[in-house]
Motif scaffolding. Structure first.
Motif, PDB file in Angstrom:
ATOM      1  N   ALA A   1      18.495   8.457   1.775  1.00 27.85           N
ATOM      2  CA  ALA A   1      17.808   8.560   0.488  1.00 27.85           C
ATOM      3  C   ALA A   1      17.229   9.949   0.283  1.00 27.85           C
ATOM      4  CB  ALA A   1      16.698   7.510   0.392  1.00 27.85           C
ATOM      5  N   ALA A   2      17.012  10.679   1.394  1.00 33.73           N
ATOM      6  CA  ALA A   2      16.421  12.013   1.327  1.00 33.73           C
ATOM      7  C   ALA A   2      17.424  13.118   1.639  1.00 33.73           C
ATOM      8  CB  ALA A   2      15.250  12.109   2.313  1.00 33.73           C
ATOM      9  N   HIS A   3      18.474  12.812   2.395  1.00 37.29           N
ATOM     10  CA  HIS A   3      19.452  13.832   2.778  1.00 37.29           C
ATOM     11  C   HIS A   3      20.780  13.163   3.102  1.00 37.29           C
ATOM     12  CE1 HIS A   3      18.263  12.514   6.850  1.00 37.29           C
ATOM     13  NE2 HIS A   3      17.017  12.731   6.459  1.00 37.29           N
ATOM     14  N   ILE A   4      21.872  13.760   2.627  1.00 37.32           N
ATOM     15  CA  ILE A   4      23.210  13.216   2.826  1.00 37.32           C
ATOM     16  C   ILE A   4      24.043  14.251   3.568  1.00 37.32           C
ATOM     17  CG2 ILE A   4      25.289  12.348   1.699  1.00 37.32           C
ATOM     18  CD1 ILE A   4      23.509  11.602  -0.695  1.00 37.32           C
ATOM     19  N   HIS A   5      24.686  13.827   4.642  1.00 40.05           N
ATOM     20  CA  HIS A   5      25.420  14.723   5.527  1.00 40.05           C
ATOM     21  C   HIS A   5      26.909  14.427   5.506  1.00 40.05           C
ATOM     22  CE1 HIS A   5      21.704  15.790   7.966  1.00 40.05           C
ATOM     23  NE2 HIS A   5      21.316  14.733   7.276  1.00 40.05           N
ATOM     24  N   SER A   6      27.697  15.438   5.831  1.00 40.54           N
ATOM     25  CA  SER A   6      29.054  15.181   6.308  1.00 40.54           C
ATOM     26  C   SER A   6      28.927  14.435   7.627  1.00 40.54           C
ATOM     27  CB  SER A   6      29.789  16.501   6.535  1.00 40.54           C
ATOM     28  OG  SER A   6      30.871  16.326   7.430  1.00 40.54           O
ATOM     29  N   PRO A   7      29.865  13.517   7.913  1.00 39.03           N
ATOM     30  CA  PRO A   7      29.770  12.799   9.193  1.00 39.03           C
ATOM     31  C   PRO A   7      30.094  13.669  10.399  1.00 39.03           C
ATOM     32  CG  PRO A   7      31.780  12.197   8.037  1.00 39.03           C
ATOM     33  CD  PRO A   7      30.978  13.031   7.083  1.00 39.03           C
ATOM     34  N   ALA A   8      30.657  14.853  10.179  1.00 37.59           N
ATOM     35  CA  ALA A   8      31.037  15.711  11.302  1.00 37.59           C
ATOM     36  C   ALA A   8      29.815  16.099  12.121  1.00 37.59           C
ATOM     37  CB  ALA A   8      31.734  16.970  10.788  1.00 37.59           C
ATOM     38  N   GLY A   9      29.918  15.939  13.422  1.00 36.88           N
ATOM     39  CA  GLY A   9      28.818  16.323  14.300  1.00 36.88           C
ATOM     40  C   GLY A   9      27.805  15.242  14.546  1.00 36.88           C
ATOM     41  N   GLY A  10      27.896  14.127  13.823  1.00 33.03           N
ATOM     42  CA  GLY A  10      27.007  12.999  14.077  1.00 33.03           C
ATOM     43  C   GLY A  10      25.536  13.301  13.881  1.00 33.03           C
ATOM     44  N   GLN A  11      25.173  13.909  12.741  1.00 32.49           N
ATOM     45  CA  GLN A  11      23.780  14.279  12.508  1.00 32.49           C
ATOM     46  C   GLN A  11      23.049  13.342  11.548  1.00 32.49           C
ATOM     47  OE1 GLN A  11      22.554  17.186  14.397  1.00 32.49           O
ATOM     48  NE2 GLN A  11      24.440  16.350  15.250  1.00 32.49           N
ATOM     49  N   GLY A  12      23.775  12.652  10.677  1.00 32.19           N
ATOM     50  CA  GLY A  12      23.137  11.876   9.624  1.00 32.19           C
ATOM     51  C   GLY A  12      22.271  10.751  10.128  1.00 32.19           C
ATOM     52  N   LEU A  13      22.856   9.812  10.880  1.00 34.01           N
ATOM     53  CA  LEU A  13      22.087   8.676  11.399  1.00 34.01           C
ATOM     54  C   LEU A  13      20.943   9.157  12.275  1.00 34.01           C
ATOM     55  CD1 LEU A  13      23.455   5.355  12.809  1.00 34.01           C
ATOM     56  CD2 LEU A  13      21.894   6.713  14.196  1.00 34.01           C
ATOM     57  N   ASN A  14      21.198  10.164  13.087  1.00 33.43           N
ATOM     58  CA  ASN A  14      20.179  10.637  14.024  1.00 33.43           C
ATOM     59  C   ASN A  14      19.002  11.285  13.312  1.00 33.43           C
ATOM     60  OD1 ASN A  14      21.476  10.367  16.929  1.00 33.43           O
ATOM     61  ND2 ASN A  14      23.094  10.930  15.503  1.00 33.43           N
TER      62      ASN A  14
ATOM     63  N   ARG B   1       0.832  -1.205   0.000  1.00 31.08           N
ATOM     64  CA  ARG B   1       0.000   0.000   0.000  1.00 31.08           C
ATOM     65  C   ARG B   1       0.861   1.248   0.000  1.00 31.08           C
ATOM     66  NH1 ARG B   1      -4.642  -0.795   4.470  1.00 31.08           N
ATOM     67  NH2 ARG B   1      -5.351   1.165   3.529  1.00 31.08           N
ATOM     68  N   TYR B   2       2.018   1.168   0.688  1.00 32.83           N
ATOM     69  CA  TYR B   2       2.972   2.268   0.696  1.00 32.83           C
ATOM     70  C   TYR B   2       4.383   1.685   0.639  1.00 32.83           C
ATOM     71  CZ  TYR B   2      -0.922   5.218   2.148  1.00 32.83           C
ATOM     72  OH  TYR B   2      -2.130   5.889   2.189  1.00 32.83           O
ATOM     73  N   LEU B   3       5.312   2.469   0.104  1.00 28.30           N
ATOM     74  CA  LEU B   3       6.708   2.065   0.039  1.00 28.30           C
ATOM     75  C   LEU B   3       7.559   3.187   0.614  1.00 28.30           C
ATOM     76  CD1 LEU B   3       8.557   0.269  -2.843  1.00 28.30           C
ATOM     77  CD2 LEU B   3       9.567   2.338  -1.859  1.00 28.30           C
ATOM     78  N   VAL B   4       8.566   2.810   1.397  1.00 28.59           N
ATOM     79  CA  VAL B   4       9.477   3.788   1.989  1.00 28.59           C
ATOM     80  C   VAL B   4      10.890   3.479   1.520  1.00 28.59           C
ATOM     81  CG1 VAL B   4      10.399   4.792   4.102  1.00 28.59           C
ATOM     82  CG2 VAL B   4       7.997   4.064   4.005  1.00 28.59           C
ATOM     83  N   ALA B   5      11.527   4.458   0.895  1.00 30.28           N
ATOM     84  CA  ALA B   5      12.907   4.323   0.450  1.00 30.28           C
ATOM     85  C   ALA B   5      13.833   4.677   1.602  1.00 30.28           C
ATOM     86  CB  ALA B   5      13.168   5.239  -0.738  1.00 30.28           C
ATOM     87  N   ALA B   6      14.515   3.677   2.130  1.00 25.02           N
ATOM     88  CA  ALA B   6      15.530   3.874   3.163  1.00 25.02           C
ATOM     89  C   ALA B   6      16.823   3.227   2.678  1.00 25.02           C
ATOM     90  CB  ALA B   6      15.074   3.253   4.485  1.00 25.02           C
ATOM     91  N   ASP B   7      17.063   3.362   1.379  1.00 22.03           N
ATOM     92  CA  ASP B   7      18.154   2.631   0.727  1.00 22.03           C
ATOM     93  C   ASP B   7      19.375   3.499   0.426  1.00 22.03           C
ATOM     94  OD1 ASP B   7      16.506   3.929  -1.111  1.00 22.03           O
ATOM     95  OD2 ASP B   7      16.813   2.462  -2.698  1.00 22.03           O
ATOM     96  N   GLY B   8      19.586   4.530   1.229  1.00 22.67           N
ATOM     97  CA  GLY B   8      20.859   5.231   1.209  1.00 22.67           C
ATOM     98  C   GLY B   8      20.998   6.322   0.173  1.00 22.67           C
ATOM     99  N   GLY B   9      22.194   6.930   0.174  1.00 21.01           N
ATOM    100  CA  GLY B   9      22.448   8.082  -0.675  1.00 21.01           C
ATOM    101  C   GLY B   9      22.369   7.794  -2.152  1.00 21.01           C
ATOM    102  N   ARG B  10      22.606   6.557  -2.555  1.00 18.72           N
ATOM    103  CA  ARG B  10      22.485   6.169  -3.969  1.00 18.72           C
ATOM    104  C   ARG B  10      21.145   5.480  -4.223  1.00 18.72           C
ATOM    105  NH1 ARG B  10      27.861   5.078  -2.519  1.00 18.72           N
ATOM    106  NH2 ARG B  10      29.410   6.242  -3.748  1.00 18.72           N
TER     107      ARG B  10
END
Length: 471
Positions: A287-300, A154-163
């Motif tokens: 898949a929606a936003h790509i961060h520099s790893p500095a500051g630890g914001q991407g995973l969070n 019914r719905y699909l969520v893309a959580a498949d990374g920057g590429r």
């Protein structure tokens, strides 16, 4: 095959969403192109706001047991210790913010913990399922896989990374910039010759060199290596390549690196998808936003995407909430992602320290169409804000909020009759919350606040909580 929600990608984003949907009784399947969970430490920092999310998802104890606090930085020069420095601005835990320091857990371990929680709730990850395309209509999405199988959701969520293959299939653009043209090596190693009490930093020795940082990974026997190279360098990620860079930039010998467990290279960049939704498909995480790893914001930021989307999908699929509720996902999360991209870039360039902003406790949704503040003189916590911890008439608030439900706080006033699925906590006027009625969303933000119940029934109906709505 058919499922309510197909989640493409078994990283922290996809697994967190799978856990949230499973506890809501939503039929969901997580599929992963690889044959196993990601094996590296890349996103190792868990910020205080994400610790609160993990508390709610039922994995906080495991996360705390698996990791530890960040060590003090130790600067080396010519084989000598020349000084220490704090990697983060210190912050004391308080009653309203009990997890006020970042916690270090290697990404591979965080994913194992989330996958175990998903299995505990009856969910699963299907590995070696490579999505090659999708089609959608008014009723759902059909995902096409490399093995020739199709799956209907019914719905699909893309959580498949920057590429993201899903984002490319949808034709959604992603604008960004290079944060730093100098490539980076990141690797998980085991070594001898360095203590595990410090994050060891080796500054560049010359213009043709870059820095080297070796950080003990809490809860493991491993160290994470990060090394910067001059622009245009072809980074060697082989075990011998990792050993050579460690030996060249420190006082250690190549043989001191006893094992290279994982290695990768990247170029720090930032990017934001033009849209976070196309029909019945949503983008979340990298898949929606790509961060520099500095500051630890991407995973969070990514885990919090999942936390925002999970309760909304559950409300539409299980509680008969209007489908328009799903429009608020992009409305709320895209501005947050843009703000965090700017923050991580600023930290990377040395313009901002790792402190209050990087903890993500101050993020909120005051400008969301899903936020209604009707009190004439609200206290410090307003509709749209994160609902802080504390006690109300002897009840710990995070204990009251924990679970997939909404919570109505009646502070200094009587609580009206409402749906049985809404938990009610009562108490006197509170220093942070003030007085009145505050309706706390399942993701821990105040959705509606008023001095009286006027307007509350209409808001409840809007989010699928009209009287008689199912729990």
């Amino acid at each position: 095959m058919h499922t309510d929600v197909l989640i493409v990608g078994a990283g922290p984003t996809g697994l967190a969403l799978g856990v949230d949907l499973a506890r809501r009784g939503v039929d969901a399947l997580v599929v992963e192109k690889a044959g196993e969970l990601f094996p590296g430490s890349r996103g190792k920092g868990i910020q205080p706001r994400t610790m609160e999310v993990f508390d709610d998802l039922g994995v906080l104890d495991a996360i705390r047991a698996a990791g530890g606090g960040y060590p003090v930085g130790m600067v080396w020069q010519d084989g000598e210790r020349v000084g220490e420095h704090q990697m983060f601005d210190p912050a004391e835990a308080t009653e309203d913010s009990p997890y006020n320091e970042p916690w270090m857990v290697p990404q591979w371990r965080t994913q194992q913990i989330l996958a175990a929680r998903l299995a505990e709730l009856g969910g699963e990850v299907a590995f070696e399922r490579e999505l090659t395309g999708l089609t959608q209509d008014d009723e759902g999405v059909t995902a096409h896989f490399a093995d020739g199988a199709d799956l209907r959701a019914r719905y699909l969520v893309a959580a498949d990374g920057g590429r993201s293959a899903v984002r490319r299939a949808l034709g959604i653009g992603m604008a960004g910039e290079t944060v730093d043209p100098q490539p980076m090596l990141v690797a998980d190693i085991r070594l001898t010759g360095l203590d595990r009490d410090h994050w060891h930093v080796f500054p560049p020795r010359g213009e043709s060199d870059g820095f080297l940082a070796i950080c003990p990974l809490a809860g493991t026997e491993d160290f994470q290596v990060a090394a910067q190279f001059p622009e245009g360098t072809a980074v060697d990620v082989s075990p011998d390549g990792v050993r050579k860079v460690v030996a060249a930039r420190s006082h250690l010998a190549p043989s001191d690196v006893t094992e290279v467990r994982w290695a990768s290279d990247f170029r720090p960049r930032t990017a934001l998808a033009d849209r976070f939704r196309s029909g019945r498909v949503f983008l979340a995480g990298d898949a929606a936003h790509i961060h520099s790893p500095a500051g630890g914001q991407g995973l969070n930021t990514s885990v919090q995407d999942a936390y925002n989307l999970g309760w909304k999908l559950g409300a539409v699929l299980r509680d008969s909430a209007p489908v328009a509720l799903l429009d608020t996902y992009e409305e709320e999360r895209r501005p947050i992602a843009a703000e965090m991209l700017g923050l991580s870039t600023s930290v990377h360039r040395g313009e901002t320290r790792r402190g209050d902003a990087t903890r993500q406790l101050g993020l909120g949704y005051r400008d969301s169409s899903l936020t209604e503040e009707t009190r004439t003189d609200p206290a410090s916590v307003r509709a749209g804000d994160r609902a802080p911890d504390g006690t109300l008439d002897g009840v710990r608030l995070f204990d009251a909020f924990r679970g997939p439900h909404w919570t109505l706080m009646a502070v200094g006033t009587e609580a009206p009759e409402g749906p049985s699925s809404v938990r009610v906590v009562r108490g006197p006027v509170h220093p942070a919350y003030g007085s009145g009625l505050l309706l706390v969303r399942p993701d821990g933000y105040v959705g509606w606040a008023g001095e009286t119940a006027d307007g509350l029934p209409e808001y409840l109906a809007r989010v699928g909580l009209a009287s008689g709505a199912r729990d």
